[in-house]
Write an enzyme that holds these catalytic residues in place. Structure first.
Site, PDB file in Angstrom:
ATOM      1  N   GLY A  11       0.601  -1.661  -0.384  1.00  0.00           N
ATOM      2  CA  GLY A  11      -0.014   0.176  -0.025  1.00  0.00           C
ATOM      3  C   GLY A  11       1.023   1.196   0.149  1.00  0.00           C
ATOM      4  N   TYR A 143     -15.958   4.084   6.041  1.00  0.00           N
ATOM      5  CA  TYR A 143     -13.790   4.085   6.675  1.00  0.00           C
ATOM      6  C   TYR A 143     -14.702   4.027   7.915  1.00  0.00           C
ATOM      7  CZ  TYR A 143      -9.592   4.964   5.856  1.00  0.00           C
ATOM      8  OH  TYR A 143      -8.131   5.872   6.271  1.00  0.00           O
TER       9      TYR A 143
HETATM   10  N1  SER Z   1      -6.622   9.287   2.826  1.00  0.00           N
HETATM   11  C1  SER Z   1      -7.322   8.503   3.875  1.00  0.00           C
HETATM   12  C2  SER Z   1      -8.989   8.515   3.000  1.00  0.00           C
HETATM   13  O1  SER Z   1      -8.830   9.257   2.122  1.00  0.00           O
HETATM   14  C3  SER Z   1      -7.979   8.928   5.141  1.00  0.00           C
HETATM   15  O2  SER Z   1      -7.699   8.662   5.469  1.00  0.00           O
HETATM   16  O3  SER Z   1      -9.790   7.849   2.480  1.00  0.00           O
END
Ligand code: SER
Length: 314
Positions: A11, A143
């Site tokens: 990642g 998320y």
């Molecule tokens: N970079 C991430 C996102 O945009 C934020 O934790 O999902």
């Protein structure tokens, strides 16, 4: 001696964290794991690499046992924008993956687990300026929901099983090696590639959208600093951290200083709503006080470095 397992090494963060950890702790002491995405050469050539899916508990136990692991960085996650396209998958990977790691950590007496939370743990009811460490956590994305649940889980595993779990709420991360995938802050990386290759970028957020961000060298530093922090100084398990905040327009203006022909247009899509639910700036004073967090980069320094690195490569 630390024997570290990095889950999610392909990642955006994992691919740069592994080399940073190997430099500090030795190549053979940092085991990189990947699942679908092939790992970059810098990782496969310099140290141990294994296939690992956190949803397969037996594989995880086998890896901890075989490599005598005492430290885990659990970096595998479905990000915010992808999470809105497949919320059930996001829940499955982010939460069931985490609980498997915590369970394995408990059974194998793992000494320390680092798992990143995110600014996505906050939501529209959170104060958006200088957001405090302890505040309302009512996210509106799947998320974000997995991040809040994860924060509660890692605290629970400490309280119940004395597992040393540590977390930081990461802002958007800007980096030059691996592209992020499926996040709302991804524009701040894509913009550099497009500015260098095509001198033009179509941004999926509005010009005045301000979000907290951080440059990758600071992200690595924060991972290692929190890992090494003296347990007696830490008064909590989850810390706000940030580098600096900027709007899409401010980033574009900074890039224009280096590439005057660069142009940008704004075509906000579904990710605008996600960005609008997140803080604009973060109060990270507790991380500064308790473990000495102190980032090195600001918008100017980051932009200069990104353009230099990417221009050489692209
Ligand atoms: N970079 C991430 C996102 O945009 C934020 O934790 O999902």
């Amino acid at each position: 001696m630390r024997k570290i397992l990095v889950i999610g090494a392909a990642g955006q963060i994992g691919s740069e964290l592994v080399p940073a950890l190997r430099e500090k702790y030795g190549n053979d002491n940092v085991i990189a794991t990947g699942r679908k995405t092939p790992l970059p050469e810098i990782i496969t050539e310099n140290g141990p690499v294994i296939y690992l899916d956190t949803l397969e508990k037996d594989l995880l136990s086998k890896a901890l046992f075989e490599y005598d692991i005492n430290t885990i960085f659990h970096m595998a996650s479905v990000l915010s924008a992808t999470g809105e396209k497949m919320p059930q998958t996001a829940w499955n990977i982010n939460i069931n993956g985490l609980i498997n790691v915590l369970e394995a950590g408990r059974r194998y007496n793992i000494d320390r687990i680092i798992w990143p939370s995110s600014i996505a743990a906050f939501g529209p009811t959170t104060p958006r300026e200088n957001t405090p460490n302890t505040t309302t956590l009512q996210p509106t994305t799947m998320y974000g929901i997995t991040k809040v649940s994860g924060e509660l889980l890692i605290e629970y595993y400490f309280k119940k099983y004395k597992l040393d779990t540590r977390s930081m709420r990461l802002p958007g991360i800007v980096s030059s090696e691996t592209l992020p995938g499926g996040g709302t802050t991804d524009y701040a990386v894509e913009i550099f590639y497009e500015a260098i290759k095509n001198k033009h970028y179509t941004c999926f957020l509005k010009e005045d959208t301000v979000l907290p961000m951080m440059y990758m060298p600071d992200c690595n530093k924060c991972m290692i600093d929190l890992l090494e922090a003296d347990v007696y100084k830490l008064k909590r398990h989850v810390y706000n951290i940030t580098g600096f905040s900027f709007s899409a327009g401010e980033l574009a203006a900074e890039i224009k200083k280096h590439i005057p022909e660069f142009t940008i247009e704004y075509k906000p899509d579904y990710r605008q709503e996600i960005a609008d639910s997140w803080p604009k700036s973060i109060d990270d004073s507790l991380a500064r006080e308790e473990w000495g967090w102190n980032p090195n980069y600001d918008l100017e320094k980051m932009t200069e470095d990104m353009i230099e690195k990417l221009s050489k490569r692209l």
